[in-house]
Write a protein that holds these residues in place. Structure first.
Motif, short mmCIF file in Angstrom:
data_model
loop_
_atom_site.label_atom_id
_atom_site.label_comp_id
_atom_site.label_asym_id
_atom_site.label_seq_id
_atom_site.Cartn_x
_atom_site.Cartn_y
_atom_site.Cartn_z
N ASN A 1 0.82 -1.21 0.00
CA ASN A 1 0.00 0.00 0.00
C ASN A 1 0.85 1.26 0.00
N ARG A 2 1.95 1.15 0.72
CA ARG A 2 2.82 2.33 0.77
C ARG A 2 3.43 2.59 -0.60
N GLN A 3 3.90 1.56 -1.20
CA GLN A 3 4.53 1.73 -2.51
C GLN A 3 3.52 2.24 -3.53
N LEU A 4 2.31 1.67 -3.47
CA LEU A 4 1.28 2.10 -4.41
C LEU A 4 0.94 3.58 -4.20
N SER A 5 0.75 3.93 -2.94
CA SER A 5 0.36 5.32 -2.67
C SER A 5 1.48 6.28 -3.08
N GLU A 6 2.72 5.84 -2.92
CA GLU A 6 3.85 6.68 -3.32
C GLU A 6 3.86 6.87 -4.83
N ALA A 7 3.66 5.80 -5.52
CA ALA A 7 3.68 5.87 -6.99
C ALA A 7 2.56 6.77 -7.49
N ARG A 8 1.43 6.65 -6.88
CA ARG A 8 0.29 7.48 -7.29
C ARG A 8 0.55 8.95 -7.04
N ALA A 9 1.10 9.22 -5.86
CA ALA A 9 1.43 10.61 -5.54
C ALA A 9 2.40 11.16 -6.56
N GLU A 10 3.37 10.34 -6.93
CA GLU A 10 4.37 10.76 -7.91
C GLU A 10 3.73 11.05 -9.26
N SER A 11 2.75 10.25 -9.64
CA SER A 11 2.05 10.48 -10.91
C SER A 11 1.38 11.83 -10.91
N VAL A 12 0.71 12.10 -9.87
CA VAL A 12 0.01 13.38 -9.79
C VAL A 12 1.02 14.53 -9.80
N ARG A 13 2.11 14.30 -9.10
CA ARG A 13 3.13 15.33 -9.07
C ARG A 13 3.67 15.62 -10.44
N SER A 14 4.03 14.58 -11.15
CA SER A 14 4.58 14.76 -12.50
C SER A 14 3.63 15.55 -13.35
N PHE A 15 2.36 15.18 -13.24
CA PHE A 15 1.39 15.87 -14.06
C PHE A 15 1.36 17.35 -13.75
N LEU A 16 1.37 17.66 -12.48
CA LEU A 16 1.33 19.07 -12.08
C LEU A 16 2.55 19.82 -12.61
N VAL A 17 3.70 19.21 -12.48
CA VAL A 17 4.93 19.86 -12.97
C VAL A 17 4.84 20.08 -14.46
N GLU A 18 4.35 19.05 -15.18
CA GLU A 18 4.18 19.21 -16.63
C GLU A 18 3.22 20.33 -16.95
N SER A 19 2.26 20.51 -16.06
CA SER A 19 1.28 21.58 -16.30
C SER A 19 1.82 22.96 -15.95
N GLY A 20 3.02 23.02 -15.41
CA GLY A 20 3.60 24.34 -15.19
C GLY A 20 3.84 24.71 -13.74
N ILE A 21 3.52 23.82 -12.85
CA ILE A 21 3.83 24.13 -11.45
C ILE A 21 5.33 23.93 -11.26
N PRO A 22 6.02 24.87 -10.63
CA PRO A 22 7.48 24.72 -10.45
C PRO A 22 7.81 23.45 -9.69
#
Lengths: 305, 121
Positions: A232-253
């Motif tokens: 569960n920890r690994q999954l939740s980490e990976a998911r968080a990372e996905s969302v993060r990447s998306f945000l960065v791609e969208s222009g968040i520093p």
């Protein structure tokens, strides 16, 4: 012995051979004598000696007049009055002396009372002034706090509006927390974003970009309690990372977004029911305020309504 | 204060002369003494009031003596009136001073009480 007798017409008549019968002093004479003695016993002797002397003279004249005569009566009458006058004037003088002392004392006491009153007034004045100032301080602080709160509430409100249906927005201390349900973003056991998710997250990114005044964002992934903790920890980490990447791609520093996985360790609902488990499967975006008012003001200025 | 007794009454002179005149100087003195006492005020001094009344009565008595033709007796009455009026004045003044003294002492007592009260915690 001979006695002069004064009759009602004012003529003198010589009484001869009347023997040794002596007429006593008139009552008026005795009264006058009594009055004189009384006055003597008091302060008149010291304070009004001249007036006492006159009383004495009148009394002597009454004494030397024939007992019971008109002359004795008149002098005695006057002597009594004069003795009383001396007595009354002496009493008045004594009281005047006392009055002077008393008045001096009174003035001193009044002066002291005034001093105390002035001191107290000045103390109150100072205390009042201080209390006023601290009240004004508090009022100012209160204003600032209220302004800040208004700003934050407005931020919250507007963000809630913009993300309606997608994310729940709440304020926790100095963080704004957007909670997105996991099922909106990920399929079961997946950590890649669904296609529909990306569209939704674009909205979130837009809102975040339009807002100034935040320091950083921590993306936190959560799961329910099914499966192992490690998984569960690994999954939740990976998911968080996905969302993060998306945000960065969208222009968040990039240096202002983090990703973390908390697995099943922070449930917000019971894991015993399907509904509860669904609620626990979520991604939180924890947006930390910038400390200081600048960001806030800018946000107020630029925030879209 | 002069007394005029020696002069007039005790000479075996005029008797029952119908054309007696009011002794003006003595009358003026007596009346002015009465006014002085009234000016101070005798309301608070019963003894003063009494002697003032006696003074007025004796001024009236003097008038009667004049009508009766007895100037000497009129003078004596006026003299008594003057002394009574002066006594009334002295008594009134003494009373006034006493009242002032009492008032001042009362004020002091009040002030002292107030100041003591203030000093207490």
């Amino acid at each position: 012995m001979t006695f002069w007798r004064w009759n009602a017409l004012g003529m003198g008549t010589l009484l001869v051979g009347a023997g040794c019968a002596t007429t006593p002093h008139s009552d008026q004479f005795n009264q006058a004598q009594q009055a004189y003695r009384e006055a003597q016993q008091g302060v008149a002797a010291q304070l009004t000696p001249d007036e006492m002397l006159e009383a004495e003279n009148l009394l002597e004249k009454a004494e030397s007049a024939e007992n019971g005569s008109y002359k004795e009566e008149q002098y005695a009458y006057l002597a009594e009055r004069q003795a009383n006058i001396a007595q009354a004037n002496a009493a008045k003088r004594a009281m005047q002396d006392e009055l002077q002392n008393v008045q001096t004392q009174r003035e001193e006491l009044q002066a002291r009372a005034r001093e105390i009153a002035e001191q107290r007034a000045s103390t109150y004045q100072q205390a009042y002034q201080q209390s006023r100032e601290s009240q004004e301080d508090l009022a100012r602080q209160l204003e600032q706090i209220q302004a800040e709160r208004a700003r934050l509430e407005e931020q919250l409100g507007s963000m809630s509006n913009q993300l309606e249906g997608l994310a729940e927005v709440v304020r926790e201390k100095d963080e704004l927390v957007l909670t997105i349900n996991g099922s909106v973003l990920f399929e079961s056991n997946e950590s890649n974003l669904m296609a529909t998710a990306e569209r939704n997250l674009e909205n979130v990114a837009k809102v975040l970009k339009s807002r100034q005044g935040w320091e950083n964002i921590v993306v936190v992934g959560h799961t329910d309690a099914r499966g192992t903790e490690q998984y569960n920890r690994q999954l939740s980490e990976a998911r968080a990372e996905s969302v993060r990447s998306f945000l960065v791609e969208s222009g968040i520093p990039a240096d202002r977004v983090e990703a973390r996985g908390k697995g099943e360790s922070d449930p917000i609902a019971t894991n015993a029911t399907p509904a509860g488990r669904a609620n626990n499967r979520r991604v939180e975006l924890r947006i930390k305020d910038r400390t200081g008012g600048e960001g806030g003001e800018q946000a107020m200025g630029r925030g879209s309504r | 204060m002069k007394t005029w007794i020696g002069a007039s009454l005790f000479s075996s002179a005029l008797v029952g002369c119908a054309s007696a005149q009011m002794p003006d100087a003595e009358l003026t003195e007596a009346k002015s003494a009465v006014r002085a006492a009234e000016a101070v005020g005798v309301e608070n001094a019963p003894q003063a009031r009494l002697h003032l009344k006696m003074a007025s009565n004796q001024i009236e008595e003097a008038r009667r003596h004049v009508e009766d033709g007895n100037e000497a007796k009129a003078r004596n009455a006026l003299e008594r009136a003057q002394y009574d009026a002066e006594l009334a004045l002295s008594l009134a003044q003494a009373q006034r001073t006493l009242d002032e003294l009492k008032e001042a002492k009362k004020e002091i007592a009040e002030l002292q009480e107030r100041l003591q009260g203030d000093n207490q915690p």
